[in-house]
Design a protein around this motif. Structure first.
Motif, PDB file in Angstrom:
ATOM      1  N   GLN A  24     -10.252   4.912   3.983  1.00 14.65           N
ATOM      2  CA  GLN A  24     -10.294   5.453   2.625  1.00 14.65           C
ATOM      3  C   GLN A  24      -9.837   4.456   1.568  1.00 14.65           C
ATOM      4  OE1 GLN A  24     -11.706   8.418   2.086  1.00 14.65           O
ATOM      5  NE2 GLN A  24     -12.095   8.357   4.279  1.00 14.65           N
ATOM      6  N   ASN A  25      -8.993   3.518   1.944  1.00 14.83           N
ATOM      7  CA  ASN A  25      -8.420   2.579   0.997  1.00 14.83           C
ATOM      8  C   ASN A  25      -9.278   1.307   0.897  1.00 14.83           C
ATOM      9  OD1 ASN A  25      -6.506   0.095   0.610  1.00 14.83           O
ATOM     10  ND2 ASN A  25      -5.473   1.835  -0.374  1.00 14.83           N
TER      11      ASN A  25
ATOM     12  N   ARG B 296      -0.916   2.683   5.149  1.00 13.92           N
ATOM     13  CA  ARG B 296      -0.334   1.545   5.893  1.00 13.92           C
ATOM     14  C   ARG B 296      -0.716   1.508   7.369  1.00 13.92           C
ATOM     15  NH1 ARG B 296       5.526   2.423   3.182  1.00 13.92           N
ATOM     16  NH2 ARG B 296       4.921   1.733   1.096  1.00 13.92           N
ATOM     17  N   HIS B 297      -1.349   2.556   7.859  1.00 13.87           N
ATOM     18  CA  HIS B 297      -1.671   2.619   9.290  1.00 13.87           C
ATOM     19  C   HIS B 297      -2.654   1.511   9.699  1.00 13.87           C
ATOM     20  CE1 HIS B 297      -2.079   4.342  13.244  1.00 13.87           C
ATOM     21  NE2 HIS B 297      -3.397   4.384  13.098  1.00 13.87           N
ATOM     22  N   THR B 298      -3.656   1.255   8.892  1.00 13.89           N
ATOM     23  CA  THR B 298      -4.663   0.251   9.257  1.00 13.89           C
ATOM     24  C   THR B 298      -4.068  -1.156   9.362  1.00 13.89           C
ATOM     25  OG1 THR B 298      -6.456   1.572   8.342  1.00 13.89           O
ATOM     26  CG2 THR B 298      -6.876  -0.785   8.600  1.00 13.89           C
ATOM     27  N   PRO B 299      -3.339  -1.646   8.354  1.00 11.16           N
ATOM     28  CA  PRO B 299      -2.768  -2.989   8.535  1.00 11.16           C
ATOM     29  C   PRO B 299      -1.757  -3.047   9.685  1.00 11.16           C
ATOM     30  CG  PRO B 299      -2.060  -2.041   6.430  1.00 11.16           C
ATOM     31  CD  PRO B 299      -3.106  -1.144   6.999  1.00 11.16           C
ATOM     32  N   ARG B 300      -1.091  -1.937   9.967  1.00  7.98           N
ATOM     33  CA  ARG B 300      -0.186  -1.914  11.131  1.00  7.98           C
ATOM     34  C   ARG B 300      -0.977  -2.053  12.428  1.00  7.98           C
ATOM     35  NH1 ARG B 300       3.435   2.701   8.551  1.00  7.98           N
ATOM     36  NH2 ARG B 300       5.041   1.384   7.615  1.00  7.98           N
TER      37      ARG B 300
ATOM     38  N   GLU C 212      -8.522  -1.782   0.051  1.00  2.00           N
ATOM     39  CA  GLU C 212      -7.908  -2.965   0.672  1.00  2.00           C
ATOM     40  C   GLU C 212      -8.023  -2.910   2.187  1.00  2.00           C
ATOM     41  OE1 GLU C 212      -6.906  -5.751  -0.894  1.00  2.00           O
ATOM     42  OE2 GLU C 212      -7.654  -4.759  -2.686  1.00  2.00           O
ATOM     43  N   ASN C 213      -7.896  -1.729   2.749  1.00  3.82           N
ATOM     44  CA  ASN C 213      -8.064  -1.582   4.197  1.00  3.82           C
ATOM     45  C   ASN C 213      -9.507  -1.850   4.615  1.00  3.82           C
ATOM     46  OD1 ASN C 213      -5.389  -1.026   4.655  1.00  3.82           O
ATOM     47  ND2 ASN C 213      -5.652   1.196   4.667  1.00  3.82           N
ATOM     48  N   ARG C 214     -10.453  -1.374   3.812  1.00  4.40           N
ATOM     49  CA  ARG C 214     -11.866  -1.648   4.117  1.00  4.40           C
ATOM     50  C   ARG C 214     -12.130  -3.155   4.117  1.00  4.40           C
ATOM     51  NH1 ARG C 214     -12.741   3.157   1.291  1.00  4.40           N
ATOM     52  NH2 ARG C 214     -13.079   2.101  -0.687  1.00  4.40           N
ATOM     53  N   LYS C 215     -11.574  -3.856   3.128  1.00  2.00           N
ATOM     54  CA  LYS C 215     -11.750  -5.317   3.060  1.00  2.00           C
ATOM     55  C   LYS C 215     -11.108  -6.012   4.260  1.00  2.00           C
ATOM     56  CE  LYS C 215     -10.916  -5.420  -1.689  1.00  2.00           C
ATOM     57  NZ  LYS C 215     -10.332  -6.044  -2.846  1.00  2.00           N
ATOM     58  N   LEU C 216      -9.898  -5.583   4.627  1.00  2.00           N
ATOM     59  CA  LEU C 216      -9.207  -6.179   5.773  1.00  2.00           C
ATOM     60  C   LEU C 216     -10.021  -5.997   7.051  1.00  2.00           C
ATOM     61  CD1 LEU C 216      -6.683  -7.463   7.122  1.00  2.00           C
ATOM     62  CD2 LEU C 216      -5.770  -5.135   7.326  1.00  2.00           C
ATOM     63  N   VAL C 217     -10.489  -4.787   7.285  1.00  2.00           N
ATOM     64  CA  VAL C 217     -11.235  -4.494   8.512  1.00  2.00           C
ATOM     65  C   VAL C 217     -12.590  -5.206   8.501  1.00  2.00           C
ATOM     66  CG1 VAL C 217     -12.338  -2.656   9.861  1.00  2.00           C
ATOM     67  CG2 VAL C 217     -10.012  -2.351   8.976  1.00  2.00           C
ATOM     68  N   ALA C 218     -13.241  -5.270   7.359  1.00  2.00           N
ATOM     69  CA  ALA C 218     -14.522  -5.988   7.278  1.00  2.00           C
ATOM     70  C   ALA C 218     -14.321  -7.466   7.588  1.00  2.00           C
ATOM     71  CB  ALA C 218     -15.142  -5.810   5.895  1.00  2.00           C
TER      72      ALA C 218
ATOM     73  N   LEU D  27       0.823  -1.212   0.000  1.00  2.00           N
ATOM     74  CA  LEU D  27       0.000   0.000   0.000  1.00  2.00           C
ATOM     75  C   LEU D  27       0.860   1.266   0.000  1.00  2.00           C
ATOM     76  CD1 LEU D  27      -2.805  -0.868   2.587  1.00  2.00           C
ATOM     77  CD2 LEU D  27      -3.022  -0.722   0.094  1.00  2.00           C
ATOM     78  N   PRO D  28       0.298   2.358  -0.490  1.00  2.00           N
ATOM     79  CA  PRO D  28       1.006   3.639  -0.376  1.00  2.00           C
ATOM     80  C   PRO D  28       1.222   3.979   1.103  1.00  2.00           C
ATOM     81  CG  PRO D  28      -1.047   3.870  -1.641  1.00  2.00           C
ATOM     82  CD  PRO D  28      -1.006   2.483  -1.126  1.00  2.00           C
ATOM     83  N   ALA D  29       2.246   4.746   1.379  1.00  2.00           N
ATOM     84  CA  ALA D  29       2.623   5.061   2.762  1.00  2.00           C
ATOM     85  C   ALA D  29       1.440   5.561   3.600  1.00  2.00           C
ATOM     86  CB  ALA D  29       3.758   6.080   2.780  1.00  2.00           C
TER      87      ALA D  29
END
Length: 177
Positions: free
Chosen positions: A135-136, A91-95, A138-144, A86-88
């Motif tokens: 906003q991203n 990256r906060h959500t997967p971290r 991929e992050n929405r999918k990960l959190v869902a 992911l762009p910098a």
């Protein structure tokens, strides 16, 4: 505790699925034409009510009498992939997710009361993460996915002897592949 997994397989040149279901004492293998719930039930009873440690494949959630533990190694690897790809600014959500999973794994050696407190804290953090806007895509999918699995994230902390990953079944499938 049972740990199922499945992998692509060939029978007479045709596609099939190799299934494995492992416990601490034995592993059962079977080959099926498909990868659905009916095929899983060829060896695992649909009434199975023990602990099931499994990956995120939706079929396993249909064992609704089982107590589930989702594989934390799969989730951790997904976080690592997202942190790398992911762009910098995204990256906060997967971290955050990786930190939650790492804290859960670190709590294994605590006493029962301390583990229960950690589970309550981490579950609340997962729920708060799900309430946040991401906003991203991929992050929405990960959190869902994490939120959908919230009841299966920390079973290994509340049920002694439960693995945090589905390594038993993955190791069982490797020699057969």
């Amino acid at each position: 505790m049972i740990v199922p997994d499945e992998s692509g397989w060939r029978v007479g040149g045709e596609g099939a699925w190799l299934w494995a279901a492992s416990s601490a004492r034995a592993t059962a293998y079977w080959v099926a034409d498909g990868r659905g719930f009916d095929e899983a039930c060829e060896v695992i009873s649909p009434e199975y009510s023990g602990v099931m440690v499994r990956d995120g494949w939706v079929v396993y959630r249909r064992f609704d009498k089982a107590t589930h533990q989702t594989c934390l190694a799969h989730l951790t690897r997904r976080c690592d992939e997202l942190i790398t790809d992911l762009p910098a600014g995204a990256r906060h959500t997967p971290r955050q997710v990786r930190e939650i999973l790492t804290e859960a794994l670190a709590a294994r050696d605590l006493d029962d009361d301390e583990r229960a407190a950690v589970v309550a804290d981490l579950t609340e953090r997962v729920e708060m993460l799900a309430d946040d806007a991401h906003q991203n895509d991929e992050n929405r999918k990960l959190v869902a996915h994490l939120y959908a699995e919230r009841d299966a994230l920390f079973t290994f902390l509340t049920h002694p002897g439960t693995d945090a990953t589905n390594w038993r079944a993955e190791q069982a499938i490797r020699p057969a592949s």
